[in-house]
Design an enzyme around this catalytic site. Structure first.
Site, PDB file in Angstrom:
ATOM      1  N   ASP A   1     -39.195 -14.899  65.627  1.00  0.00           N
ATOM      2  CA  ASP A   1     -38.677 -15.947  64.751  1.00  0.00           C
ATOM      3  C   ASP A   1     -39.701 -17.018  64.413  1.00  0.00           C
ATOM      4  O   ASP A   1     -39.711 -17.556  63.308  1.00  0.00           O
ATOM      5  CB  ASP A   1     -37.430 -16.595  65.358  1.00  0.00           C
ATOM      6  CG  ASP A   1     -37.749 -17.528  66.502  1.00  0.00           C
ATOM      7  OD1 ASP A   1     -38.294 -17.062  67.523  1.00  0.00           O
ATOM      8  OD2 ASP A   1     -37.455 -18.739  66.389  1.00  0.00           O
TER       9      ASP A   1
ATOM     10  N   ASP B   1     -43.044 -17.904  69.104  1.00  0.00           N
ATOM     11  CA  ASP B   1     -42.732 -17.308  70.400  1.00  0.00           C
ATOM     12  C   ASP B   1     -42.511 -15.807  70.261  1.00  0.00           C
ATOM     13  O   ASP B   1     -42.903 -15.213  69.259  1.00  0.00           O
ATOM     14  CB  ASP B   1     -41.504 -18.002  71.002  1.00  0.00           C
ATOM     15  CG  ASP B   1     -40.333 -18.020  70.019  1.00  0.00           C
ATOM     16  OD1 ASP B   1     -40.318 -17.179  69.093  1.00  0.00           O
ATOM     17  OD2 ASP B   1     -39.431 -18.869  70.163  1.00  0.00           O
TER      18      ASP B   1
END
Length: 526
Positions: free
Chosen positions: A105, A108
Site C-alpha cells: 500500500d 511498508d
C-alpha cells in the site's frame, strides 16, 4: 487617350474587387464570431483524436506509472525496477490461496485490500476515459498490466461468494520491522470478511474494481472480463445483503485504513456495475432509496480511498451528458449531476462557493497526512467533468450565479498538477524523479536499503535513521506533500509528508493522463 481610359477601367475594377473582398471578409468574420459566441468560443470546439503532446505532463506520466512496478508483490515479470525482486511468494499459502500478487500500500509491506481495490478502480477509470491519450505516449499497456496485477490478486482473494480476503500481513508486526520486501521473514497472516464478520465497504469497493476492470479488458480478453464481472456481481450482492463496516469487523485496521461508512461504496459499486452491464436494477439502486439515504445530495465531499461520493457523482453525471432517453432526463441522475456541479464549483478559486481549504498559493489542502491526495483527486475529477462538458457542448457551469467554462475548470486542473510538479514555494517536484529537485529521503523501505544488503527485521532500522539519501529512487512516487504553510521537510522519518502510496499514484496517473494531450471524452465505456 485610349490607353489612359483602359488604365482607369482597370483601377475601377480593382476597386470594385477590393470592396467586394472586404464585404465578403466582414460577412465571414461576423459568421465566425457568431458561431464562436453560440458555442462558447474555444470551449465549444470538441477535440477529436489525441493532438499535440504536452511534454512535461508526458514525462511526468511515464514516471508516475512506474511506481506501480515499485509496489508489486509476487514473482515479478519483466521487472523494470533494478532494485526490486520477488517477494511475498507464500502469501495466502496458509489458506491454500495464491495471494502473492497485488501491491504494497505504501512504504511498508502490508497489502490492504480496501485502498488496493480503490487503486484498481481509479486506474480502470483513467484507462477507460483517457486510454487513447495514454496510448499516445506509450503508457496504456503498462497501465493495463499494472491493473491486471491487482485484479489477479482480487480474483484469488474472493474464493467463495461470501468470503473476501482483505488483508495480507500483520500491521503491528510489519510496522515493527524495517527491511526490504524481498527479505521478509515474519509470518504473513491473511484476514477475511464474511457473513459473520461483514465488510460492506471493502467488498463493495472490490466489486467496483472488478466491474470497472471488466470494461477495460472487455475487448482484449473477453473471458477474463467475464470473470471479473461475475466476481463484481457476487461481491456487490454480498456487500449489500450483509451490511457492516469492515473496520468494525477487523478493529486492528482502524489505525491504518479505518472506514467512515459504507454507503458511498455501495453507490460507487452499483454505478460501475450499471456502466459494465447496462442492467436497470443498478441504475434504480443508485437513483432510488439508497441514493436518498447515502448520496448526501447537495453536500460536496472530498474524493479519497475512504469516501467515493464525489467520484460517484461525477461518474453518474456522465450519463446525463451522454446517456440515452432512460438516463439523460432521469431525475435521480440529475441530483447526482447537481451535486457534481457543486463539487466542481467548490474547486474553482474564483467561484462564490469556492472552498477555503487551500494554501496561499492555491493548492487544495485538507489534511496534514498525505496532503496531496485531495488536490490531485480533485483535479482528476475536474478534468473529467470539463471533458464531459466540452464533448457534449455544455459550455457553461453555473456556480451560485456566476458562470464558468470548461477552460476555467481546466485552468484549475493545470494549477494543481503544476504545483505538484514544481510550481510551488519550495520549487521542488513532489513526484519522485521528475525535475532537478525532488524528495531524496522518501519514507519507503525498499528505496532506503541498498539492494545488495540483506537485513533482518530490526537491524534495518539503521537505514531508516541514516542521514544519507535513499540509495534507490522510488521512481514515480507521489509523496504525502506540503504542510498548510507550504513547507516540506525531506526526512525519511517524516511519514506525514514523505511517505508515498499506491492509491496516490492512481489519482496522479489519472490527472496526468488527462493533461498529456487533448481528446474528446468517450460517450460509452462499452
Amino acid at each position: 487617350m485610349g490607353a489612359k481610359s483602359r488604365c482607369k477601367g482597370w483601377w475601377a475594377w480593382l476597386l470594385v474587387l477590393a470592396i467586394f473582398g472586404l464585404v465578403v471578409g466582414a460577412v465571414v468574420l461576423a459568421v465566425v464570431k457568431k458561431v464562436k459566441k453560440n458555442s462558447g468560443g474555444d470551449d465549444g470546439a470538441v477535440p477529436g483524436p489525441p493532438g499535440a503532446i504536452t511534454q512535461k505532463y508526458s514525462d511526468a506520466l511515464k514516471l508516475a506509472v512506474q511506481f506501480f512496478d515499485v509496489q508489486k508483490s509476487g514473482q515479478l515479470v519483466d521487472n523494470k525496477i533494478s532494485w526490486r525482486g520477488d517477494s511475498g511468494l507464500k502469501d495466502g499459502s496458509d489458506v491454500r490461496l495464491d495471494l502473492s500478487k497485488g501491491m504494497y500500500d505504501a512504504g511498508d509491506q502490508m497489502k490492504f485490500g480496501f485502498p488496493m481495490a480503490y487503486t484498481a478502480t481509479v486506474l480502470s477509470w483513467t484507462i477507460l476515459e483517457y486510454g487513447d491519450q495514454m496510448d499516445a505516449v506509450n503508457q496504456l499497456q503498462t497501465a493495463q498490466a499494472s491493473l491486471k496485477w491487482i485484479t489477479d490478486f482480487l480474483v484469488n482473494a474472493h474464493p467463495k461468494d461470501n468470503v473476501l480476503y482483505v488483508q495480507v500481513g500483520d500491521p503491528k508486526k510489519d510496522h515493527a520491522c524495517w527491511y526490504r520486501p524481498e527479505d521478509m521473514t515474519e509470518s504473513r497472516p491473511v484476514t477475511q470478511v464474511n457473513t459473520s464478520a461483514p465488510g460492506t465497504d471493502v467488498a463493495a469497493e472490490t466489486a467496483a474494481a472488478m466491474a470497472s476492470a471488466s470494461l477495460v479488458f472487455k475487448k482484449s480478453d473477453a473471458t477474463y472480463s467475464d470473470t471479473l464481472l461475475k466476481h463484481a456481481k457476487q461481491l456487490f450482492t454480498f456487500a449489500d445483503k450483509n451490511r457492516g463496516s469492515y473496520s468494525e469487523s477487523i478493529p486492528e485496521v482502524q489505525q491504518f485504513y479505518n472506514s467512515t461508512g459504507y454507503g458511498d461504496e455501495l453507490l460507487w459499486a452499483a454505478a460501475w456495475l450499471y456502466h459494465a452491464t447496462g442492467d436497470k436494477e443498478y441504475l434504480d439502486y443508485v437513483t432510488g432509496e439508497n441514493g436518498d439515504e447515502f448520496a448526501q445530495f447537495g453536500k460536496p465531499t472530498w474524493f479519497s480511498w475512504d469516501n467515493k461520493l464525489a467520484g460517484t457523482q461525477v461518474l453518474l453525471s456522465r450519463l446525463t451528458f451522454f446517456g440515452g432517453k432512460d438516463t439523460s432526463d432521469n431525475s435521480g441522475l440529475q441530483k447526482y449531476r447537481k451535486t457534481a456541479e457543486a463539487v466542481i464549483c467548490g474547486f474553482l478559486p474564483s467561484s462564490p462557493t469556492a472552498t477555503k481549504s487551500r494554501t496561499d498559493n492555491g493548492l487544495i489542502w485538507v489534511s496534514e497526512w498525505n496532503a496531496l491526495q485531495q488536490p490531485v483527486a480533485a483535479a482528476f475529477l475536474a478534468a473529467l467533468y470539463s471533458d464531459y462538458m466540452l464533448t457534449s457542448r455544455s459550455t457553461k457551469l453555473e456556480c451560485d450565479g456566476d458562470t464558468y467554462k470548461p477552460s476555467d475548470i481546466r485552468k484549475f486542473v493545470r494549477s494543481q498538477a503544476d504545483y505538484v510538479l514544481g510550481d510551488n514555494p519550495m520549487k521542488m517536484s513532489y513526484l519522485v524523479g521528475y525535475g532537478d529537485k525532488y524528495p531524496k529521503y522518501v519514507h519507503h523501505r525498499g528505496a532506503s536499503i541498498p539492494a545488495n544488503q540483506k537485513t533482518g527485521c530490526k537491524d534495518g532500522f539503521k537505514y531508516l535513521d541514516s542521514t544519507d539519501p535513499n540509495p534507490n529512487i522510488a521512481v514515480g512516487a507521489l509523496v504525502g506533500g506540503p504542510f498548510l504553510n507550504e513547507t516540506y521537510i525531506d526526512a525519511r522519518n517524516n511519514s506525514k509528508q514523505a511517505e508515498p502510496s499506491t492509491y496516490n499514484s492512481a489519482v496522479i496517473v489519472g490527472l496526468l493522463s488527462s493533461l498529456v494531450t487533448t481528446s474528446s471524452a468517450v460517450k460509452s465505456f462499452t
